[in-house]
Design an enzyme around this catalytic site. Structure first.
Site, PDB file in Angstrom:
ATOM      1  N   HIS A 175       0.822  -1.220   0.000  1.00 13.12           N
ATOM      2  CA  HIS A 175       0.000   0.000   0.000  1.00 13.12           C
ATOM      3  C   HIS A 175       0.850   1.261   0.000  1.00 13.12           C
ATOM      4  O   HIS A 175       2.074   1.215   0.185  1.00 13.12           O
ATOM      5  CB  HIS A 175      -0.955  -0.003   1.205  1.00 13.12           C
ATOM      6  CG  HIS A 175      -0.279   0.022   2.547  1.00 13.12           C
ATOM      7  ND1 HIS A 175       0.215   1.181   3.114  1.00 13.12           N
ATOM      8  CD2 HIS A 175      -0.032  -0.971   3.443  1.00 13.12           C
ATOM      9  CE1 HIS A 175       0.743   0.904   4.295  1.00 13.12           C
ATOM     10  NE2 HIS A 175       0.611  -0.392   4.520  1.00 13.12           N
ATOM     11  N   CYS A 229       3.293  -4.793   6.854  1.00 14.37           N
ATOM     12  CA  CYS A 229       2.869  -4.554   5.477  1.00 14.37           C
ATOM     13  C   CYS A 229       4.010  -3.941   4.664  1.00 14.37           C
ATOM     14  O   CYS A 229       5.007  -3.465   5.210  1.00 14.37           O
ATOM     15  CB  CYS A 229       1.645  -3.647   5.440  1.00 14.37           C
ATOM     16  SG  CYS A 229       0.122  -4.452   5.977  1.00 14.37           S
TER      17      CYS A 229
END
Length: 320
Positions: free
Chosen positions: A208, A224
């Site tokens: 992301h 992440c």
């Protein structure tokens, strides 16, 4: 199934060798990239792409501004320019852009994320007549205690302007500070996912964007994979759902190209009890490559050179 091996550490210390080797580093040259930012044609043979070059800083630019403009992460730009001020390089200062990479020893298929390198590689499918290429971007990964997992997975969904639902660990940390974490953070400047998110088959893990781009090229996330907003947008537009994603931890890379052996090592967090195993892994890699050309290598000289310049590609040219 995810690879549960511990994170490799920095290739360090002395490896034994007997014969001599001429070792030179690849010098940066002043030039502009001909391909779009982060894009390189795949070599017909070998694994070497790009080349280092220099740019001149303006009065207003920070080293991080320059890094982002040229698709370089925090650690990469610092290691390539150890004597340049992070916040005030100064007008006219030459800044080295480490835009040369050895492709990871992994399938050239879909996305490859090398945790040790803090870098993502994407091998898009190309149409007839198109030049095969690789796109590579700096990333931020999980900090200590929130390690980014290893293994092979796939992309499952793409979300534009995603909402963020803080996990239990975030809410617990907020409570410990006497604060209350929101149940959901809507799209906007306060959303840590940025404007684009690519979900992985591993539950809870995403590729992301970020609202804190200065952290790209660092171990600062909760596991992440973070990217610069412009990089994740480009990836978002290009990567299909169900693309394979290979998460690897490869702190030492080496490959032959045009008769020359190239090697690269990265400064990852050192764990003393793992140091020997990582030296042995590097030794095994070089022994295999050495056998292909029947040359000998001075491993002590190689170790010293790579420790002095983590992330820099060195060429190893045997004496005639």
């Amino acid at each position: 199934m995810l690879d549960a091996r511990p994170r490799p550490t920095r290739f360090a210390g002395t490896l034994l060798g007997l014969a001599t080797l001429v070792l030179t580093t690849l010098a940066p040259v002043a030039q502009a990239e001909e391909w779009p930012r982060g894009h390189y044609p795949l070599p017909d043979q070998g694994s070497l792409i790009g080349e280092p070059y220099t740019v001149t800083a303006s009065q207003e630019e920070t080293l991080l501004d320059i890094a982002r403009e040229h698709a370089v992460g925090y650690e990469e730009i610092r290691q390539a320019n150890p004597d340049v001020s992070l916040w005030l390089p100064g007008e006219g200062t030459e800044v080295v852009i480490p835009a040369q990479h050895l492709l990871p020893d992994a399938p050239r298929d879909g996305i490859v994320i090398n945790i040790a390198e803090l870098r993502l590689y994407y091998y898009p499918e190309v149409g007839e007549g198109e030049t095969p290429r690789v796109e590579t971007y700096p990333i931020g990964i999980g900090r200590e205690g929130f390690d980014t997992p290893l293994g092979t997975t796939r992309t499952t969904m793409k979300l534009e302007d995603p909402a963020w639902y803080p996990p239990a660990s975030v809410r617990e940390e907020a409570a410990a500070r006497g604060e209350e974490a929101p149940a959901v953070v809507p799209p906007g400047p306060d959303n840590p996912l940025g404007r684009h998110a690519i979900l992985l088959e591993i539950p809870g893990y995403l590729i992301h964007g970020t609202n804190r781009p200065d952290g790209i090229g660092m171990r600062a996330s909760r596991g992440c994979i973070r990217m610069f907003p412009e990089d994740v947008e480009a990836l978002f537009r290009s990567v299909p759902v169900d693309t394979p994603v290979h998460l690897i931890d490869q702190p030492f890379k080496a490959a032959w190209q045009d008769g020359t052996l190239y090697a690269q090592s990265f400064a990852t967090p050192e764990v003393e009890e793992q140091a020997l195993s990582h030296r042995l892994e590097a030794l095994a890699t070089l022994e295999t490559l050495k056998a292909e050309a029947e040359v000998t290598i001075d491993y002590a000289q190689l170790s010293e050179a790579l420790d002095a310049a983590p992330g820099r590609i060195v060429s190893l040219t045997p004496n005639a």
